[in-house]
Each structure stands twice: as structure tokens, then as C-alpha cells.
Enzyme design. Structure first.
Site, PDB file in Angstrom:
ATOM      1  N   LYS A  57       0.632  -1.236   0.058  1.00 28.48           N
ATOM      2  CA  LYS A  57       0.036  -0.151  -0.110  1.00 28.48           C
ATOM      3  C   LYS A  57       0.869   1.338   0.231  1.00 28.48           C
ATOM      4  CE  LYS A  57      -3.679  -2.486   2.245  1.00 28.48           C
ATOM      5  NZ  LYS A  57      -4.432  -2.876   3.555  1.00 28.48           N
ATOM      6  N   GLN A 101      -4.514  -1.310   9.565  1.00 26.80           N
ATOM      7  CA  GLN A 101      -4.477  -2.572   9.354  1.00 26.80           C
ATOM      8  C   GLN A 101      -5.013  -3.625  10.137  1.00 26.80           C
ATOM      9  OE1 GLN A 101      -3.509  -3.276   5.975  1.00 26.80           O
ATOM     10  NE2 GLN A 101      -3.485  -5.556   6.030  1.00 26.80           N
ATOM     11  N   ASP A 124     -10.832   3.207   4.064  1.00 25.94           N
ATOM     12  CA  ASP A 124     -11.540   1.888   3.953  1.00 25.94           C
ATOM     13  C   ASP A 124     -13.063   1.680   4.000  1.00 25.94           C
ATOM     14  OD1 ASP A 124      -9.538  -0.342   4.192  1.00 25.94           O
ATOM     15  OD2 ASP A 124      -9.063   0.095   6.491  1.00 25.94           O
TER      16      ASP A 124
HETATM   17  N1  GUE Z   1      -7.740  -2.178   7.066  1.00 23.29           N
HETATM   18  C1  GUE Z   1      -7.551  -3.094   6.381  1.00 23.29           C
HETATM   19  N2  GUE Z   1      -8.010  -2.793   4.893  1.00 23.29           N
HETATM   20  C2  GUE Z   1      -7.713  -3.780   3.895  1.00 23.29           C
HETATM   21  O1  GUE Z   1      -7.938  -3.553   2.864  1.00 23.29           O
HETATM   22  C3  GUE Z   1      -6.962  -4.996   4.529  1.00 23.29           C
HETATM   23  C4  GUE Z   1      -6.834  -5.077   5.872  1.00 23.29           C
HETATM   24  N3  GUE Z   1      -6.915  -4.299   6.938  1.00 23.29           N
HETATM   25  N4  GUE Z   1      -6.422  -6.280   6.290  1.00 23.29           N
HETATM   26  C5  GUE Z   1      -6.169  -7.385   5.298  1.00 23.29           C
HETATM   27  C6  GUE Z   1      -7.098  -7.253   4.276  1.00 23.29           C
HETATM   28  C7  GUE Z   1      -6.241  -8.039   3.034  1.00 23.29           C
HETATM   29  N5  GUE Z   1      -6.000  -7.080   2.034  1.00 23.29           N
HETATM   30  C8  GUE Z   1      -5.257  -7.289   0.658  1.00 23.29           C
HETATM   31  C9  GUE Z   1      -4.950  -6.561  -0.254  1.00 23.29           C
HETATM   32  C10 GUE Z   1      -4.193  -6.545  -1.341  1.00 23.29           C
HETATM   33  C11 GUE Z   1      -3.862  -7.965  -1.728  1.00 23.29           C
HETATM   34  C12 GUE Z   1      -3.082  -8.493  -2.866  1.00 23.29           C
HETATM   35  O2  GUE Z   1      -2.746  -7.516  -3.597  1.00 23.29           O
HETATM   36  N6  GUE Z   1      -3.120  -9.565  -3.271  1.00 23.29           N
HETATM   37  C13 GUE Z   1      -2.220  -9.936  -4.368  1.00 23.29           C
HETATM   38  C14 GUE Z   1      -1.162 -11.060  -3.906  1.00 23.29           C
HETATM   39  C15 GUE Z   1      -0.228 -10.610  -2.746  1.00 23.29           C
HETATM   40  C16 GUE Z   1       0.613 -11.767  -2.269  1.00 23.29           C
HETATM   41  O3  GUE Z   1       1.134 -12.419  -3.214  1.00 23.29           O
HETATM   42  O4  GUE Z   1       0.536 -11.943  -0.975  1.00 23.29           O
HETATM   43  C17 GUE Z   1      -3.112 -10.707  -5.625  1.00 23.29           C
HETATM   44  O5  GUE Z   1      -4.268 -11.058  -5.036  1.00 23.29           O
HETATM   45  O6  GUE Z   1      -2.637 -10.736  -6.632  1.00 23.29           O
HETATM   46  C18 GUE Z   1      -4.215  -9.000  -0.787  1.00 23.29           C
HETATM   47  C19 GUE Z   1      -5.094  -8.733   0.429  1.00 23.29           C
HETATM   48  C20 GUE Z   1      -6.371  -5.821   2.308  1.00 23.29           C
HETATM   49  N7  GUE Z   1      -6.945  -5.981   3.465  1.00 23.29           N
END
Ligand code: GUE
Length: 302
Positions: A57, A101, A124
């Protein structure tokens, strides 16, 4: 590792890049007016997955031309200290978006923390004010949670903006994904069902969906033969599983569906990784830009 990509695959990576390009362009224009969007991300503790997401991020925010601030707090930090930090960020004019987070350690009341973020900085979209605005169609000033907002854009890529006459099934009822997703689909005129782990005949419920959004967080929970022929499938699940037959301890990411099984029946399907995940981060950038624009009475592209 990338999955076999076919012409039914909806690339969240491409769609996210497109959004980020638009964010960058508007941010560059705002710089001329002396406006720089600022995003603060707070992380408590050192969960490795959370660290990866938070650094992604921060990097994306810098790439967009934002001011990016990260506060790492120790796992034992007192709730009062976290609330005081949020209070200071709420008052800081250089910060337009605040993200704490999740998950937070159990000694901290996550609900209290989330509700302490100023609604106009709640990128968020978890504050009651923003939840209420989404639920009542006040989307002009609402912040919509990033994962459902990103999923909706992927759905629009296939179906366009209106979903009249289409049946949408959301599997999962979290405040972060399932419920806001259902509200967005309803606002687009879909006929919406929210299903979950206690739904009876979940397979039959899924089989009648023209659009299915899987957000349960259980690998391969939704089987290929639960997918209606020609359905649009959005897989929100991000599950880290041990790689079978690989080196011990090696993991890979999988969604809530078996991609191969579901892709054989779907009209369009999002992969994991490279689907909803990148869209979540892109929408965080879009929301932060929008927060900065709203704060300065400037027009936003989203
Ligand atoms: N306040 C808060 N806001 C959130 O938005 C929040 C959070 N807490 N806690 C955790 C979750 C999870 N999350 C993700 C964001 C991007 C990928 C992402 O980019 N994933 C990649 C892969 C990343 C990898 O390889 O691990 C993909 O799917 O291609 C995944 C998960 C946002 N979250």
C-alpha cells in the site's frame, strides 16, 4: 506462480493498473494547485502477511505521487495510544486517508478504533457514516470499502453498469466484503442473495447465480459444479495453502474456488493472485485521492 490464463480470465492486475494511471494523472494535476493526497497506514504487530500488504500500500501510494506515512506499533501497544495517534492524524491537514490494518491484537477493541477515524478520512469505508451512506445510496460522498468497490469494477467490465434482471449471490456476510458487496450489487439493480456457511442447499443457491462473489476465506469451498454455465465469478478469497508435492513449507495463494473447475463453466472469472487483490489496493488509492479532492473542493475522477 501464475495460473493458466484464458480469455475468460478477468485481469484485476490490468484493471488496477488502469485505475492507478488515472489516479496518477489527477494527482499530477492537483500538484499544480498545491494539493498532495496523503495516506497514513497504521500497523500493530508484525504479522508477516499484514507487513506485505502494508508495504504494498505504501509503495503504491508513493507511485501515485501521494504523501505516504506508515506507523508501526508494537503488538502490546495500549489502545489509548492507538486512539491518540488516530486523533492526531484526524487533525493533520496533510493526511486525507487513514487506514488501520486489520486484524488488530485481541486486547484492542477494533470496532472502537475504526469508529474513531474521521469519516471523511475513512478510506476503508468502515465507519458507520460511510456504511450508512452506502446503504442509503448516498454514494456521492460515501467511501466504499476497497475490496467490494474493486470487485464491482471487475463486474462492470463484463456486464456494464446496470445489472437489471441478473441474479447475484454473495457468499460471505462480513462487514468488510459481503455486506457492502451486496449493497453495491443491489444499487446496480441486481437481485441479490447473501449466502454464508449456514445457508442450507448452498450449492443450489449458488447454481442460480448469474454473478457469484465468493468471500468466505476457505480454499476450494465453492465447487465447479455449483457454477451456472456462463456465470461471472469473482473470487475474493486469499488463502495461503501448502504446495502439494513441492518443497516442505512452500505455500501458494488460492481463492475460495478451484480456478480450473470454475473456469470451465464461467463466462468470466477472476484469478487468485492477480484478481481482486490488486483491485483492493488500487481502490485504496482512488479513495485517498477522492478524500483529498473532497477536502479541497476539487473534482475527483472517481
Ligand atoms: N484495514 C484494512 N484494510 C484492508 O484493505 C485490508 C486489511 N485491513 N487487512 C488485510 C486485508 C487483505 N488485503 C489485501 C490487499 C491486497 C492483496 C493483494 O494485492 N494480493 C495479491 C497477492 C499478494 C501476495 O502475493 O500475497 C493478489 O491477489 O494478486 C491481498 C489482500 C487488504 N486488507
Amino acid at each position: 506462480m501464475t495460473q493458466a490464463v484464458n480469455n475468460r480470465t478477468i485481469s484485476g492486475k490490468d484493471a488496477a493498473e488502469n485505475i492507478v494511471e488515472r489516479v496518477k494523472a489527477r494527482t499530477a494535476e492537483l500538484a499544480g494547485a498545491g494539493i498532495k493526497p496523503g495516506l497514513a497506514v497504521i500497523i500493530v504487530g508484525s504479522d508477516p502477511a499484514s507487513q506485505v500488504y502494508v508495504s504494498a500500500k505504501g509503495k503504491k501510494a508513493e507511485e501515485c505521487g501521494f504523501f505516504s506515512f506508515k506507523q508501526q506499533l508494537p503488538p502490546e501497544v495500549a489502545e489509548d495510544r492507538l486512539l491518540a495517534l488516530i486523533e492526531a492524524l484526524n487533525r493533520d491537514p496533510a493526511i486525507h486517508g487513514i487506514l488501520v490494518q486489520l486484524p488488530l491484537p485481541s486486547h484492542i477493541d477494533a470496532g472502537k478504533v475504526v469508529q474513531s477515524i474521521a469519516p471523511e478520512k475513512d478510506v476503508d469505508g468502515f465507519h458507520f457514516i460511510n456504511v450508512g451512506k452506502l446503504g442509503t445510496g448516498e454514494t456521492r460522498t460515501a467511501f466504499v470499502p476497497c475490496t467490494p468497490a474493486g470487485s464491482m469494477i471487475l463486474i462492470e467490465r463484463i456486464h456494464g453498469k446496470g445489472l437489471s434482471g441478473l441474479s447475484a449471490v454473495v457468499v460471505g456476510r462480513s462487514n468488510i466484503v459481503g455486506k457492502p458487496m451486496a449493497n453495491l450489487l443491489l444499487a446496480a439493480n441486481a437481485t441479490v442473495t447473501i449466502a454464508h456457511s449456514r445457508t442450507s442447499n448452498l450449492d443450489a443457491v449458488c447454481r442460480q447465480a448469474d454473478i457469484i462473489v465468493a468471500a468466505v476465506g476457505r480454499p476450494r469451498m465453492i465447487r465447479g459444479d455449483w457454477i451456472k454455465q456462463g456465470a461471472t465469478v469473482i473470487d475474493v478469497g486469499i488463502n495461503r495453502v501448502l504446495l502439494e508435492g513441492g518443497e516442505p513449507g512452500k505455500t501458494r495463494l488460492v481463492g475460495d474456488l478451484d480456478f480450473g473447475e470454475a473456469a470451465a463453466r464461467a463466462r468470466a472469472i477472476t484469478p487468485v493472485p492477480g484478481g481482486v487483490g490488486p483491485m483492493t489496493i488500487a481502490m485504496l488509492m482512488a479513495n485517498t485521492l477522492r478524500a483529498a479532492c473532497l477536502a479541497h473542493d476539487a473534482s475527483a475522477p472517481f
